[in-house]
Design a protein around this motif. Structure first.
Motif, PDB file in Angstrom:
ATOM      1  N   LEU A  17      -0.948   3.002   1.364  1.00  0.00           N
ATOM      2  CA  LEU A  17      -1.596   3.591   0.322  1.00  0.00           C
ATOM      3  C   LEU A  17      -0.528   3.885  -0.956  1.00  0.00           C
ATOM      4  CD1 LEU A  17      -4.440   4.044  -1.224  1.00  0.00           C
ATOM      5  CD2 LEU A  17      -4.190   6.347  -0.233  1.00  0.00           C
ATOM      6  N   LEU A  18       0.174   4.713  -0.529  1.00  0.00           N
ATOM      7  CA  LEU A  18       1.570   5.120  -1.623  1.00  0.00           C
ATOM      8  C   LEU A  18       2.298   3.685  -2.174  1.00  0.00           C
ATOM      9  CD1 LEU A  18       2.679   8.477  -0.130  1.00  0.00           C
ATOM     10  CD2 LEU A  18       1.366   7.965  -1.859  1.00  0.00           C
ATOM     11  N   ILE A  19       2.735   3.093  -1.029  1.00  0.00           N
ATOM     12  CA  ILE A  19       3.241   1.630  -1.486  1.00  0.00           C
ATOM     13  C   ILE A  19       2.572   0.526  -2.192  1.00  0.00           C
ATOM     14  CG2 ILE A  19       3.911  -0.683  -0.512  1.00  0.00           C
ATOM     15  CD1 ILE A  19       4.923   0.767   2.036  1.00  0.00           C
TER      16      ILE A  19
ATOM     17  N   LEU B 224      -3.742  -2.717   0.687  1.00  0.00           N
ATOM     18  CA  LEU B 224      -4.680  -3.435   0.029  1.00  0.00           C
ATOM     19  C   LEU B 224      -5.425  -2.247  -0.642  1.00  0.00           C
ATOM     20  CD1 LEU B 224      -6.421  -6.122  -0.252  1.00  0.00           C
ATOM     21  CD2 LEU B 224      -7.591  -5.340   1.606  1.00  0.00           C
ATOM     22  N   THR B 225      -5.704  -1.275  -0.111  1.00  0.00           N
ATOM     23  CA  THR B 225      -6.543  -0.012  -0.864  1.00  0.00           C
ATOM     24  C   THR B 225      -5.918   0.124  -2.200  1.00  0.00           C
ATOM     25  OG1 THR B 225      -7.423   0.506   1.291  1.00  0.00           O
ATOM     26  CG2 THR B 225      -7.771   1.944  -0.588  1.00  0.00           C
ATOM     27  N   GLY B 226      -4.480   0.540  -1.942  1.00  0.00           N
ATOM     28  CA  GLY B 226      -3.813   1.031  -3.046  1.00  0.00           C
ATOM     29  C   GLY B 226      -3.711   0.131  -4.225  1.00  0.00           C
ATOM     30  N   THR B 227      -3.584  -1.494  -4.037  1.00  0.00           N
ATOM     31  CA  THR B 227      -3.797  -2.203  -5.039  1.00  0.00           C
ATOM     32  C   THR B 227      -5.054  -2.498  -5.652  1.00  0.00           C
ATOM     33  OG1 THR B 227      -3.840  -4.139  -3.477  1.00  0.00           O
ATOM     34  CG2 THR B 227      -1.540  -3.340  -4.027  1.00  0.00           C
ATOM     35  N   LEU B 228      -5.915  -2.250  -4.770  1.00  0.00           N
ATOM     36  CA  LEU B 228      -7.383  -2.525  -5.327  1.00  0.00           C
ATOM     37  C   LEU B 228      -7.665  -1.409  -6.266  1.00  0.00           C
ATOM     38  CD1 LEU B 228      -9.208  -4.080  -2.224  1.00  0.00           C
ATOM     39  CD2 LEU B 228      -8.522  -5.119  -4.417  1.00  0.00           C
ATOM     40  N   CYS B 229      -7.177  -0.317  -6.044  1.00  0.00           N
ATOM     41  CA  CYS B 229      -7.324   1.044  -6.865  1.00  0.00           C
ATOM     42  C   CYS B 229      -6.837   0.720  -8.002  1.00  0.00           C
ATOM     43  CB  CYS B 229      -6.690   1.934  -6.190  1.00  0.00           C
ATOM     44  SG  CYS B 229      -7.563   3.037  -4.680  1.00  0.00           S
TER      45      CYS B 229
END
Length: 206
Positions: A10-12, A154-159
């Motif tokens: 998520l941080l990445i 994936l979650t981080g980029t979508l955020c």
């Protein structure tokens, strides 16, 4: 343990997935023209490309990474030409936002066009190598750990894409036709600039 890898992923995604470059400009333009969902789907196409490259990095798919490394010059040139087409198309838009009645373009087209443009940038896989090194992640992780890491990325980029599309959509109604035309010129010009940079990088690597 698994949760820790998801958090690092998520941080990445949040640190290295900042919506910038040609896809960022394309997402902003499509959000202005078609609304939040069009922008989000465009960003999701980029996230899908990031997902694929992160899988290659996490699971050490050397055949793919070796191919990308060996042919990155040609891939950059093709990607630059594709982004150039997007940029010219945006520059040629003469209508204001209030008269954009054209229904061409579907979520599938938005997704695939952004995915193709993003996947034709082999530098992405290098950014993940740097990211994994910075976060102390070694290659060839166990499958559960790797899947958790990828899900976090994936979650981080979508955020990021959700935030960008939401912010642009919020101000969309305040954009006059004249401002819209100028934004198209700026965003189209930026995409053409990015395409030129990618193409030059590809030619220099040949």
């Amino acid at each position: 343990m698994i949760a820790g890898y998801f958090l690092r992923g998520l941080l990445i995604g949040l640190v290295f997935g900042v919506p910038a470059g040609a896809i960022g400009a394309l997402t902003i333009q499509r959000t202005l023209e078609k609304g939040f969902f069009a922008g989000l789907v465009t960003g999701a196409g980029s996230s899908a490309a990031d997902l694929l490259y992160s899988c290659i990095s996490v699971f050490g798919i050397t055949i793919v990474s070796d191919f990308l490394t060996a042919h990155q010059a040609v891939i950059r040139i093709i990607g630059g030409c594709l982004i150039l087409i997007f940029g010219i198309a945006i520059l040629r838009k003469k209508e204001g936002a209030s008269v954009q009645k054209d229904t061409r373009g579907t979520p599938v087209v938005y997704f695939l066009s952004a995915f193709t443009a993003a996947i034709l940038n082999p530098a992405t896989i290098l950014s993940f190598v740097v990211a994994f090194t910075a976060f102390g992640i070694s290659g060839n992780l166990e499958i559960p750990q790797g899947l958790a890491l990828i899900a976090g990325i994936l979650t981080g980029t979508l955020c990021w894409w959700s935030a960008l599309s939401g912010l642009v959509a919020y101000f969309r109604k305040r954009v006059t036709d004249n401002i819209y035309k100028w934004l198209n010129r700026i965003l189209g010009g930026l995409m053409i600039l990015f395409s030129i940079i990618m193409t030059i990088q590809g030619i220099r690597q040949m």
